[in-house]
Design an enzyme around this catalytic site. Structure first.
Site, short mmCIF file in Angstrom:
data_model
loop_
_atom_site.label_atom_id
_atom_site.label_comp_id
_atom_site.label_asym_id
_atom_site.label_seq_id
_atom_site.Cartn_x
_atom_site.Cartn_y
_atom_site.Cartn_z
N SER A 145 0.83 -1.21 0.00
CA SER A 145 0.00 0.00 0.00
C SER A 145 0.86 1.24 0.00
O SER A 145 2.01 1.21 0.46
CB SER A 145 -0.88 0.00 1.25
OG SER A 145 -1.56 1.23 1.37
N TYR A 158 -2.51 -1.03 10.94
CA TYR A 158 -2.53 -1.46 9.54
C TYR A 158 -1.28 -1.04 8.78
O TYR A 158 -0.67 -1.85 8.07
CB TYR A 158 -3.77 -0.86 8.88
CG TYR A 158 -3.90 -1.01 7.39
CD1 TYR A 158 -4.37 -2.20 6.82
CD2 TYR A 158 -3.60 0.05 6.52
CE1 TYR A 158 -4.52 -2.32 5.44
CE2 TYR A 158 -3.75 -0.06 5.15
CZ TYR A 158 -4.21 -1.25 4.61
OH TYR A 158 -4.37 -1.38 3.26
N LYS A 162 1.59 -3.09 6.20
CA LYS A 162 1.83 -2.81 4.78
C LYS A 162 3.32 -2.50 4.55
O LYS A 162 3.89 -2.88 3.53
CB LYS A 162 0.93 -1.66 4.33
CG LYS A 162 -0.55 -2.04 4.33
CD LYS A 162 -0.86 -3.01 3.22
CE LYS A 162 -1.84 -4.08 3.56
NZ LYS A 162 -2.17 -4.97 2.43
#
Ligand code: NAD
Ligand code: RM4
Length: 255
Positions: A145, A158, A162
């Site tokens: 990401s 999160y 990533k």
């Protein structure tokens, strides 16, 4: 159209919807047989397989929660039993339960780590072992990401996963280079899928996110299909350890 993945077998995790499904369909459109992993959405997985078959390719859906390491070996075995080999592995499954930092529930943090990072580790390991045993190389692509490079107030659990995926592809590129296995990541910007449906229901936030994109719109899952097919294909035969931003230019847009 030149079919870039003719005769290849492609595996994609979390592909009953969103970016994973777009990658699976994109691979089938380029001549690949495609096995997808899915967690709960049986109808979505069946529809994806139908779409793959409608493109004249073989499709297979295998249910499993990627946070369980046994899902990885079972998925790779099922795909190999069905199609005889694994040429390309796309690690896509992921979650992002948006939540503030100061009161992040332990279970939300741990679940996000287990699905996004631990799950990826064991999946990539299982696919790589199959490719090494086959002895003719392969390509691994992680859906990381833009969040590997920038932070998010409600994504403190999160964004490290990533960044971890991005790092995993760099290290596996070294570990697997001698086997002819290339490892790269795509770094999507903000793509309209179920993962951010609630977050982007806030119109003010959605407008702000879109305004940051030089290409003038948020992304669609199909925007990832081309970059993933490219990295999977022999066009990218000397590309490994790389990451490709697919964000409409959002990352570079400081002022
Ligand atoms: P999505 O919610 O449509 O897709 C996520 C997929 O992962 C779903 O199919 C879901 O069922 C599957 N999944 C979730 N937990 C799983 C588990 N435990 N086991 C197996 N499958 C599981 O959202 P998406 O945007 O298509 O997300 C796909 C990937 O793209 C994710 O890794 C996400 O982090 C990444 N990504 C998304 C965006 C975005 O803006 N949408 C941006 C950057 C990266
Ligand atoms: C991405 C990026 C997007 C967000 C998704 C869930 O990595 O941060 O803005 O919508 O995750």
């Amino acid at each position: 159209m030149t079919r870039l993945l003719e005769g290849k077998t492609v595996l994609v995790t979390g592909a009953s919807a969103g970016i994973g499904r777009a990658a699976a369909i994109g691979a089938a459109r380029h001549g690949a047989d495609v096995a997808i992993n899915f967690s709960r959405d049986t109808a979505g997985a069946e529809a994806a397989v139908k779409e793959i078959e409608a493109l004249g390719q073989r499709g297979l859906a295998v249910q499993g929660d990627v946070s369980d390491p046994e899902t990885a070996t079972a998925f790779v075995k099922a795909a190999t039993d069905a199609f005889g080999k694994v040429d390309v592995f796309v690690n896509n499954a992921g979650i992002c339960p948006f939540h503030a930092f100061l009161d992040m529930p332990v279970e939300t943090f741990e679940r996000t780590m287990r699905v996004n990072l631990h799950g990826a580790y064991f999946m990539v390991q299982a696919a790589a072992n199959q490719m090494v045993n086959q002895g003719h190389g392969g390509a691994i692509i992680a859906v990381s990401s833009i969040s590997a490079l920038v932070g998010g107030e409600y994504q403190t659990h999160y964004t490290p996963t990533k960044a971890g995926l991005h790092s995993l592809m760099q290290s596996t590129a070294i570990a697997l280079g001698r086997h002819g296995i290339r490892c790269n990541s795509v770094l999507p910007g903000t793509i309209l899928t179920d993962i951010n449906k609630d977050d982007l229901a806030d119109q003010e936030k959605r407008d702000r996110m879109a305004a940051r994109v030089p290409l003038g719109r948020l992304g669609e899952p199909d925007d990832l299909a081309g970059p993933i097919v490219f990295l999977a294909s022999d066009l990218a035969k000397y590309v490994t350890g790389a990451s490709l931003l697919v964000d409409g230019g959002a990352y570079v847009n400081l002022q």
